[in-house]
Write a protein that holds these residues in place. Sequence first.
Motif, PDB file in Angstrom:
ATOM      1  N   ASP A  50       0.820  -1.215   0.000  1.00 55.77           N
ATOM      2  CA  ASP A  50       0.000   0.000   0.000  1.00 55.77           C
ATOM      3  C   ASP A  50       0.858   1.271   0.000  1.00 55.77           C
ATOM      4  OD1 ASP A  50       1.018   0.092   2.573  1.00 55.77           O
ATOM      5  OD2 ASP A  50      -0.945   0.051   3.563  1.00 55.77           O
ATOM      6  N   ASP A  51       2.135   1.128  -0.295  1.00 54.84           N
ATOM      7  CA  ASP A  51       3.120   2.212  -0.343  1.00 54.84           C
ATOM      8  C   ASP A  51       3.446   2.819   1.014  1.00 54.84           C
ATOM      9  OD1 ASP A  51       3.658   2.008  -3.051  1.00 54.84           O
ATOM     10  OD2 ASP A  51       1.995   3.341  -3.584  1.00 54.84           O
ATOM     11  N   SER A  52       2.952   2.225   2.104  1.00 57.75           N
ATOM     12  CA  SER A  52       3.374   2.683   3.423  1.00 57.75           C
ATOM     13  C   SER A  52       4.778   2.136   3.682  1.00 57.75           C
ATOM     14  CB  SER A  52       2.389   2.224   4.502  1.00 57.75           C
ATOM     15  OG  SER A  52       2.362   0.814   4.572  1.00 57.75           O
ATOM     16  N   VAL A  53       5.476   2.777   4.593  1.00 62.52           N
ATOM     17  CA  VAL A  53       6.847   2.372   4.913  1.00 62.52           C
ATOM     18  C   VAL A  53       6.866   1.807   6.320  1.00 62.52           C
ATOM     19  CG1 VAL A  53       9.208   3.192   5.238  1.00 62.52           C
ATOM     20  CG2 VAL A  53       7.823   4.093   3.361  1.00 62.52           C
ATOM     21  N   LEU A  54       7.496   0.652   6.477  1.00 61.80           N
ATOM     22  CA  LEU A  54       7.610  -0.011   7.766  1.00 61.80           C
ATOM     23  C   LEU A  54       9.079  -0.110   8.121  1.00 61.80           C
ATOM     24  CD1 LEU A  54       6.305  -1.585  10.122  1.00 61.80           C
ATOM     25  CD2 LEU A  54       6.577  -3.649   8.719  1.00 61.80           C
ATOM     26  N   GLU A  55       9.453   0.475   9.262  1.00 63.13           N
ATOM     27  CA  GLU A  55      10.835   0.366   9.720  1.00 63.13           C
ATOM     28  C   GLU A  55      10.972  -0.908  10.539  1.00 63.13           C
ATOM     29  OE1 GLU A  55      14.415   3.006  11.597  1.00 63.13           O
ATOM     30  OE2 GLU A  55      12.372   3.705  11.896  1.00 63.13           O
ATOM     31  N   CYS A  56      12.044  -1.653  10.279  1.00 69.56           N
ATOM     32  CA  CYS A  56      12.305  -2.914  10.969  1.00 69.56           C
ATOM     33  C   CYS A  56      13.739  -2.932  11.477  1.00 69.56           C
ATOM     34  CB  CYS A  56      12.129  -4.098  10.024  1.00 69.56           C
ATOM     35  SG  CYS A  56      10.468  -4.310   9.376  1.00 69.56           S
ATOM     36  N   ALA A  57      13.932  -3.535  12.648  1.00 70.20           N
ATOM     37  CA  ALA A  57      15.282  -3.767  13.163  1.00 70.20           C
ATOM     38  C   ALA A  57      15.804  -5.053  12.542  1.00 70.20           C
ATOM     39  CB  ALA A  57      15.263  -3.887  14.675  1.00 70.20           C
ATOM     40  N   VAL A  58      17.071  -5.057  12.176  1.00 72.84           N
ATOM     41  CA  VAL A  58      17.712  -6.264  11.661  1.00 72.84           C
ATOM     42  C   VAL A  58      18.127  -7.100  12.862  1.00 72.84           C
ATOM     43  CG1 VAL A  58      19.636  -7.199  10.346  1.00 72.84           C
ATOM     44  CG2 VAL A  58      18.526  -5.084   9.592  1.00 72.84           C
ATOM     45  N   LEU A  59      17.519  -8.264  12.998  1.00 76.32           N
ATOM     46  CA  LEU A  59      17.860  -9.150  14.098  1.00 76.32           C
ATOM     47  C   LEU A  59      19.112  -9.947  13.763  1.00 76.32           C
ATOM     48  CD1 LEU A  59      17.120 -10.232  16.853  1.00 76.32           C
ATOM     49  CD2 LEU A  59      15.573 -11.838  15.745  1.00 76.32           C
ATOM     50  N   THR A  60      19.110 -10.593  12.599  1.00 72.98           N
ATOM     51  CA  THR A  60      20.267 -11.377  12.174  1.00 72.98           C
ATOM     52  C   THR A  60      20.063 -11.819  10.732  1.00 72.98           C
ATOM     53  OG1 THR A  60      21.722 -13.227  12.785  1.00 72.98           O
ATOM     54  CG2 THR A  60      19.359 -13.638  12.886  1.00 72.98           C
ATOM     55  N   THR A  61      21.123 -12.284  10.128  1.00 69.55           N
ATOM     56  CA  THR A  61      21.002 -13.039   8.886  1.00 69.55           C
ATOM     57  C   THR A  61      21.550 -14.423   9.167  1.00 69.55           C
ATOM     58  OG1 THR A  61      23.134 -12.379   7.972  1.00 69.55           O
ATOM     59  CG2 THR A  61      21.231 -11.006   7.405  1.00 69.55           C
ATOM     60  N   PHE A  62      21.118 -15.383   8.372  1.00 75.40           N
ATOM     61  CA  PHE A  62      21.499 -16.759   8.632  1.00 75.40           C
ATOM     62  C   PHE A  62      21.403 -17.564   7.339  1.00 75.40           C
ATOM     63  CE2 PHE A  62      17.080 -16.001   9.392  1.00 75.40           C
ATOM     64  CZ  PHE A  62      16.416 -17.071   8.816  1.00 75.40           C
ATOM     65  N   PRO A  63      22.266 -18.576   7.209  1.00 77.00           N
ATOM     66  CA  PRO A  63      22.212 -19.418   6.013  1.00 77.00           C
ATOM     67  C   PRO A  63      21.186 -20.531   6.179  1.00 77.00           C
ATOM     68  CG  PRO A  63      24.037 -20.081   7.400  1.00 77.00           C
ATOM     69  CD  PRO A  63      23.407 -18.882   8.073  1.00 77.00           C
ATOM     70  N   VAL A  64      20.634 -20.980   5.057  1.00 81.43           N
ATOM     71  CA  VAL A  64      19.742 -22.134   5.037  1.00 81.43           C
ATOM     72  C   VAL A  64      20.285 -23.074   3.972  1.00 81.43           C
ATOM     73  CG1 VAL A  64      17.403 -22.981   4.641  1.00 81.43           C
ATOM     74  CG2 VAL A  64      17.756 -20.762   5.760  1.00 81.43           C
ATOM     75  N   GLU A  65      20.667 -24.258   4.415  1.00 84.69           N
ATOM     76  CA  GLU A  65      21.260 -25.230   3.505  1.00 84.69           C
ATOM     77  C   GLU A  65      20.352 -25.484   2.311  1.00 84.69           C
ATOM     78  OE1 GLU A  65      22.922 -29.800   3.645  1.00 84.69           O
ATOM     79  OE2 GLU A  65      22.845 -28.645   5.499  1.00 84.69           O
ATOM     80  N   ASP A  66      20.917 -25.498   1.126  1.00 85.21           N
ATOM     81  CA  ASP A  66      20.235 -25.727  -0.149  1.00 85.21           C
ATOM     82  C   ASP A  66      19.374 -24.557  -0.625  1.00 85.21           C
ATOM     83  OD1 ASP A  66      21.344 -28.319  -0.335  1.00 85.21           O
ATOM     84  OD2 ASP A  66      19.648 -29.183   0.769  1.00 85.21           O
ATOM     85  N   PHE A  67      19.302 -23.457   0.141  1.00 85.62           N
ATOM     86  CA  PHE A  67      18.478 -22.330  -0.277  1.00 85.62           C
ATOM     87  C   PHE A  67      19.235 -21.014  -0.366  1.00 85.62           C
ATOM     88  CE2 PHE A  67      15.179 -25.260   1.192  1.00 85.62           C
ATOM     89  CZ  PHE A  67      14.287 -25.204   0.135  1.00 85.62           C
TER      90      PHE A  67
END
Length: 136
Positions: A50-67
């Motif tokens: 809907d073109d609204s903006v949502l601010e989010c905190a970055v918690l973490t990034t993580f790998p997923v095997e095969d993806f």
Amino acid sequence: MSEETYTTNLDSCNPSDCASCTANCSSAGGKNQGTIPNVPNPTIKLTLDDDSVLECAVLTTFPVEDFGEYIALVPLNENGKNKDGETYLFRYAEEGDNPVVSNIEREDEYMAAAEAFHDFIANLKSEEELSKEDEK
């Protein structure tokens, strides 16, 4: 969220460092690797359908095997807080020095990412466990 990708500049170490850090840097928890660092999380702004903006905190990034690589984001209210514990998962990549976040379209891919994130959270150490380790 629309199907396009989103980029932002994060003003700290690479968010994936916290999930798989071996550098033992203080911003990634120092000797307390496997924990979410007790420092302000970088944020990212998502443009919703809907073109609204949502601010989010970055918690973490993580790998997923095969993806591939994924990112966990915590939506913030107008006061920069999250009181309900809701977490969003997206694909994560980098183009040059810029992070790129995109939707997870397939259910099997989302389920694999959700399971990997659950495992990450389940393996975090509590503040009490960290205090006991510091005493040793």
